[in-house]
Design a protein around this motif. Structure first.
Motif, PDB file in Angstrom:
ATOM      1  N   ASP A   1       9.419  31.523  47.246  1.00 35.74           N
ATOM      2  CA  ASP A   1       9.415  31.820  48.686  1.00 35.74           C
ATOM      3  C   ASP A   1       7.982  31.892  49.197  1.00 35.74           C
ATOM      4  OD1 ASP A   1      12.224  32.033  48.851  1.00 35.74           O
ATOM      5  OD2 ASP A   1      12.152  34.120  48.184  1.00 35.74           O
ATOM      6  N   CYS A   2       7.128  32.551  48.423  1.00 37.75           N
ATOM      7  CA  CYS A   2       5.719  32.691  48.798  1.00 37.75           C
ATOM      8  C   CYS A   2       5.023  31.338  48.825  1.00 37.75           C
ATOM      9  CB  CYS A   2       5.025  33.629  47.815  1.00 37.75           C
ATOM     10  SG  CYS A   2       3.266  33.852  48.116  1.00 37.75           S
ATOM     11  N   ALA A   3       5.278  30.491  47.821  1.00 40.33           N
ATOM     12  CA  ALA A   3       4.669  29.162  47.773  1.00 40.33           C
ATOM     13  C   ALA A   3       5.070  28.339  48.993  1.00 40.33           C
ATOM     14  CB  ALA A   3       5.087  28.445  46.482  1.00 40.33           C
ATOM     15  N   GLU A   4       6.341  28.445  49.379  1.00 44.14           N
ATOM     16  CA  GLU A   4       6.805  27.733  50.573  1.00 44.14           C
ATOM     17  C   GLU A   4       6.108  28.279  51.819  1.00 44.14           C
ATOM     18  OE1 GLU A   4      10.988  26.579  52.899  1.00 44.14           O
ATOM     19  OE2 GLU A   4      11.045  27.775  51.052  1.00 44.14           O
ATOM     20  N   GLY A   5       5.943  29.594  51.872  1.00 40.98           N
ATOM     21  CA  GLY A   5       5.255  30.202  53.007  1.00 40.98           C
ATOM     22  C   GLY A   5       3.835  29.696  53.157  1.00 40.98           C
ATOM     23  N   TRP A   6       3.085  29.629  52.040  1.00 45.82           N
ATOM     24  CA  TRP A   6       1.700  29.124  52.103  1.00 45.82           C
ATOM     25  C   TRP A   6       1.656  27.689  52.615  1.00 45.82           C
ATOM     26  CZ3 TRP A   6      -1.933  32.383  52.417  1.00 45.82           C
ATOM     27  CH2 TRP A   6      -2.055  33.513  51.601  1.00 45.82           C
ATOM     28  N   ALA A   7       2.584  26.843  52.118  1.00 51.24           N
ATOM     29  CA  ALA A   7       2.605  25.436  52.537  1.00 51.24           C
ATOM     30  C   ALA A   7       2.876  25.328  54.039  1.00 51.24           C
ATOM     31  CB  ALA A   7       3.660  24.675  51.746  1.00 51.24           C
ATOM     32  N   LEU A   8       3.861  26.055  54.524  1.00 50.35           N
ATOM     33  CA  LEU A   8       4.192  26.025  55.949  1.00 50.35           C
ATOM     34  C   LEU A   8       3.036  26.547  56.795  1.00 50.35           C
ATOM     35  CD1 LEU A   8       7.835  27.344  55.564  1.00 50.35           C
ATOM     36  CD2 LEU A   8       7.247  25.161  56.624  1.00 50.35           C
TER      37      LEU A   8
ATOM     38  N   LYS B   1       0.908  25.328  63.489  1.00 49.80           N
ATOM     39  CA  LYS B   1       1.633  26.342  64.255  1.00 49.80           C
ATOM     40  C   LYS B   1       3.122  26.081  64.414  1.00 49.80           C
ATOM     41  CE  LYS B   1      -0.725  24.265  68.192  1.00 49.80           C
ATOM     42  NZ  LYS B   1      -1.811  24.516  69.128  1.00 49.80           N
ATOM     43  N   ARG B   2       3.552  24.824  64.370  1.00 49.23           N
ATOM     44  CA  ARG B   2       4.989  24.579  64.495  1.00 49.23           C
ATOM     45  C   ARG B   2       5.758  25.033  63.255  1.00 49.23           C
ATOM     46  NH1 ARG B   2       5.512  18.591  65.699  1.00 49.23           N
ATOM     47  NH2 ARG B   2       3.390  18.528  64.890  1.00 49.23           N
ATOM     48  N   ASN B   3       5.050  25.382  62.205  1.00 47.62           N
ATOM     49  CA  ASN B   3       5.669  25.854  60.968  1.00 47.62           C
ATOM     50  C   ASN B   3       5.552  27.365  60.768  1.00 47.62           C
ATOM     51  OD1 ASN B   3       6.188  23.099  59.439  1.00 47.62           O
ATOM     52  ND2 ASN B   3       4.117  22.952  60.262  1.00 47.62           N
ATOM     53  N   TYR B   4       4.862  28.054  61.689  1.00 52.28           N
ATOM     54  CA  TYR B   4       4.533  29.465  61.464  1.00 52.28           C
ATOM     55  C   TYR B   4       5.762  30.367  61.374  1.00 52.28           C
ATOM     56  CZ  TYR B   4      -0.442  28.541  62.427  1.00 52.28           C
ATOM     57  OH  TYR B   4      -1.740  28.097  62.396  1.00 52.28           O
ATOM     58  N   GLU B   5       6.749  30.138  62.228  1.00 51.39           N
ATOM     59  CA  GLU B   5       7.912  31.026  62.233  1.00 51.39           C
ATOM     60  C   GLU B   5       8.633  30.978  60.890  1.00 51.39           C
ATOM     61  OE1 GLU B   5       9.634  34.094  63.753  1.00 51.39           O
ATOM     62  OE2 GLU B   5       8.198  32.971  64.975  1.00 51.39           O
ATOM     63  N   ARG B   6       8.786  29.775  60.338  1.00 52.95           N
ATOM     64  CA  ARG B   6       9.431  29.635  59.036  1.00 52.95           C
ATOM     65  C   ARG B   6       8.554  30.213  57.932  1.00 52.95           C
ATOM     66  NH1 ARG B   6      10.027  23.725  58.396  1.00 52.95           N
ATOM     67  NH2 ARG B   6      10.906  24.237  56.365  1.00 52.95           N
ATOM     68  N   ALA B   7       7.227  30.073  58.059  1.00 46.98           N
ATOM     69  CA  ALA B   7       6.314  30.657  57.073  1.00 46.98           C
ATOM     70  C   ALA B   7       6.484  32.174  57.036  1.00 46.98           C
ATOM     71  CB  ALA B   7       4.869  30.300  57.411  1.00 46.98           C
ATOM     72  N   LYS B   8       6.544  32.783  58.205  1.00 52.91           N
ATOM     73  CA  LYS B   8       6.706  34.237  58.286  1.00 52.91           C
ATOM     74  C   LYS B   8       8.000  34.671  57.605  1.00 52.91           C
ATOM     75  CE  LYS B   8       6.912  37.978  61.684  1.00 52.91           C
ATOM     76  NZ  LYS B   8       7.103  38.284  63.124  1.00 52.91           N
ATOM     77  N   ALA B   9       9.080  33.912  57.837  1.00 54.07           N
ATOM     78  CA  ALA B   9      10.374  34.244  57.225  1.00 54.07           C
ATOM     79  C   ALA B   9      10.301  34.164  55.706  1.00 54.07           C
ATOM     80  CB  ALA B   9      11.458  33.305  57.758  1.00 54.07           C
ATOM     81  N   CYS B  10       9.556  33.193  55.187  1.00 54.63           N
ATOM     82  CA  CYS B  10       9.410  33.058  53.731  1.00 54.63           C
ATOM     83  C   CYS B  10       8.692  34.265  53.131  1.00 54.63           C
ATOM     84  CB  CYS B  10       8.635  31.777  53.399  1.00 54.63           C
ATOM     85  SG  CYS B  10       9.565  30.253  53.646  1.00 54.63           S
ATOM     86  N   PHE B  11       7.594  34.677  53.762  1.00 51.58           N
ATOM     87  CA  PHE B  11       6.853  35.828  53.243  1.00 51.58           C
ATOM     88  C   PHE B  11       7.678  37.113  53.364  1.00 51.58           C
ATOM     89  CE2 PHE B  11       3.076  33.050  54.227  1.00 51.58           C
ATOM     90  CZ  PHE B  11       2.665  32.893  52.915  1.00 51.58           C
ATOM     91  N   GLU B  12       8.425  37.238  54.461  1.00 49.01           N
ATOM     92  CA  GLU B  12       9.286  38.412  54.627  1.00 49.01           C
ATOM     93  C   GLU B  12      10.336  38.473  53.514  1.00 49.01           C
ATOM     94  OE1 GLU B  12       9.280  39.129  59.475  1.00 49.01           O
ATOM     95  OE2 GLU B  12      10.689  37.700  58.589  1.00 49.01           O
ATOM     96  N   LYS B  13      10.901  37.313  53.188  1.00 51.00           N
ATOM     97  CA  LYS B  13      11.910  37.260  52.124  1.00 51.00           C
ATOM     98  C   LYS B  13      11.308  37.675  50.785  1.00 51.00           C
ATOM     99  CE  LYS B  13      15.244  34.003  50.066  1.00 51.00           C
ATOM    100  NZ  LYS B  13      15.660  32.578  50.021  1.00 51.00           N
ATOM    101  N   ALA B  14      10.086  37.202  50.499  1.00 49.86           N
ATOM    102  CA  ALA B  14       9.409  37.568  49.251  1.00 49.86           C
ATOM    103  C   ALA B  14       9.104  39.061  49.215  1.00 49.86           C
ATOM    104  CB  ALA B  14       8.126  36.756  49.095  1.00 49.86           C
TER     105      ALA B  14
END
Length: 469
Positions: free
Chosen positions: A142-149, A154-167
């Motif tokens: 989840d964290c690795a996906e967050g870093w990539a996003l 900026k169009r990927n930020y919301e999904r990145a935040k969700a990945c880090f929250e999940k981790a």
């Protein structure tokens, strides 16, 4: 089994993997070169314990450019880092890298190698409860996906935040997960009254006390909310640290520019530029510094520069134009650089060029709401003060306010519209509309009594209105 059936089975397996090829990273073709530059800069200049993912992202970017041999080399570097930095978790940490290997080999037709990496993923996933054949649910991925996003814009930020929250739900005190979440929150923190990133940044700094990058981001956020003194202490601490110096110079430069210490800001930004000459961010920040110096020079000449003062203003305008043009050459989607460039052309009376550039950015797609508000504000000012077209200025101030997001631009839009409407009331210009606009401004500010007063005034002045109303 036929080769076609084998190929279909492999494809079915590949799409189940959790890696850069399946994360649906939103990257426009014209952004790839800038993304590669930023990835290479991070590898060379950002001292961090969390750099396995950046080599994986570089592999994906190189694949997108058709450089599959170079992509494989980047994956090898990621794999080597895992062996040295994550010895106890090497198999789990390798899942993303192995998935990327499988995809690259598939694209170059080396199906035997593709199957070999799919087998590695499958054998590792078997050891974990709740995993499917080719997919493991774990916070590290989840964290690795967050870093990539996060790195892809900026169009990927919301999904990145969700990945880090999940981790973080699994490991709330994990330093890496908190760092990623804090940076993502900072990137999304558009309103001075909103401090969504402040606590995450403080926590990330507590868990990563030597991370100078987090310190300068925290300093900038503190500056946003008026805590300049505390922010500057963190800037000074970061500058005294040898870690991440290129990035520290960038954000320290931005801090001092916002503080009004433009010469100091330029000195720091130029130091960073020596290391990373292809940074669109740096060219833009330097352009903003020249713009600020131009405004300071005009104010010193009572806004009517002549002779040498005029020459100095024109020189600073040309310097700013050059920097904004360099920004857009490196990153054609840098929306606010278009605004800065248009405003500089307006300063020297090149209104046709300014209008063309404003129209270009006004027509751009996928621009964040808070940025759209800022663009309408600045174009409205251009129409009001340079083109003397108050009607178009009002139209764009209203367009900005119709975007329902509280941001730095919202108060500026309200202030600009209020001043213009008050002036038109005093000049008796379209008086009903002007009072109605004042009513709207007060309503949006939450001043309902003043809003009702203005609306009632407008109604009384409306001759066509039914008297019973």
């Amino acid at each position: 089994m036929s080769k076609e059936s084998d190929g279909n089975l492999i494809e079915d397996s590949l799409v189940q993997l959790r890696c850069h090829f399946t994360w649906e990273l939103i990257i426009e073709d014209i952004e790839i070169s800038d993304l590669e530059n930023r990835v290479l800069e991070e590898i060379e200049f950002r001292d961090t314990k969390y750099n396995v993912g950046i080599h994986n992202l570089l592999a994906y970017v190189r694949h997108l450019q058709g450089q599959n041999d170079e992509a494989l080399q980047s994956l090898k570097e990621a794999e080597d880092l895992i062996q040295t930095e994550h010895v106890n978790q090497s198999e789990k940490r390798n899942l993303v890298t192995w998935g990327n290997y499988a995809w690259v080999y598939y694209h170059i037709g080396r199906l035997a190698d593709t199957e070999a990496y799919l087998d590695r993923v499958k054998n590792t996933c078997k050891k974990s409860e709740g995993s499917s054949c080719f997919r493991m649910e774990c916070p590290e991925i989840d964290c690795a996906e967050g870093w990539a996003l996060l790195k892809c814009g900026k169009r990927n930020y919301e999904r990145a935040k969700a990945c880090f929250e999940k981790a973080l739900e699994v490991e709330p005190e994990n330093p890496e997960f908190n760092t990623g979440y804090a940076i993502t929150a900072f990137r999304q923190d558009y309103d001075k009254r909103n401090v969504i990133s402040l606590d995450p940044l403080r926590k990330a700094m507590r868990l990563n006390p030597d991370d100078a990058y987090i310190k300068v981001l925290l300093a900038l956020k503190l500056q946003d909310i008026g805590e300049d003194a505390e922010g500057e202490r963190y800037i000074e601490e970061a500058l005294s640290n040898r870690s991440c110096q290129t990035y520290v110079f960038r954000y320290a430069g931005k801090f001092y520019a916002k503080k009004g210490c433009v010469k100091k800001a330029l000195l720091l930004l130029e130091k960073a530029m020596q290391a990373t000459p292809n940074s669109a961010f740096l060219h833009y920040q330097i352009g903003l510094c020249y713009k600020t110096q131009m405004i300071q020079a005009k104010k010193a000449a009572n806004m009517q520069p002549r002779g040498r003062d005029r020459e100095n203003v024109d020189r600073l305008v040309q310097l700013a134009i050059s920097e904004f043009q360099s920004t857009l050459k490196l990153k054609p989607t840098y929306d606010m650089a278009y605004v800065g460039l248009a405003e500089m052309y307006a300063e020297i009376g090149q209104f046709r060029e300014a209008e063309e550039i404003f129209q270009k950015v006004l027509c751009m797609k996928n621009i964040a709401n808070h940025v759209q508000q800022e663009i309408h504000l600045r174009y409205g000012r251009f129409q009001e003060f340079h083109r003397k077209c108050e009607v178009k200025a009002i139209t764009h101030y209203l367009k900005g306010l119709r975007i329902e997001e509280m941001s730095y631009a919202t108060e500026k839009l309200l202030s600009a519209l209020e001043k213009l409407a008050e002036r038109r009331v005093q000049q008796n210009v379209r008086i009903v509309e002007s009072f109605s606009l004042l009513g709207l401004v007060h309503k949006l500010k939450g001043n309902m009594n003043e809003a009702l007063f203005c609306y009632e005034k407008a109604l009384r002045l409306t001759e066509e209105l039914n008297p019973m109303f």
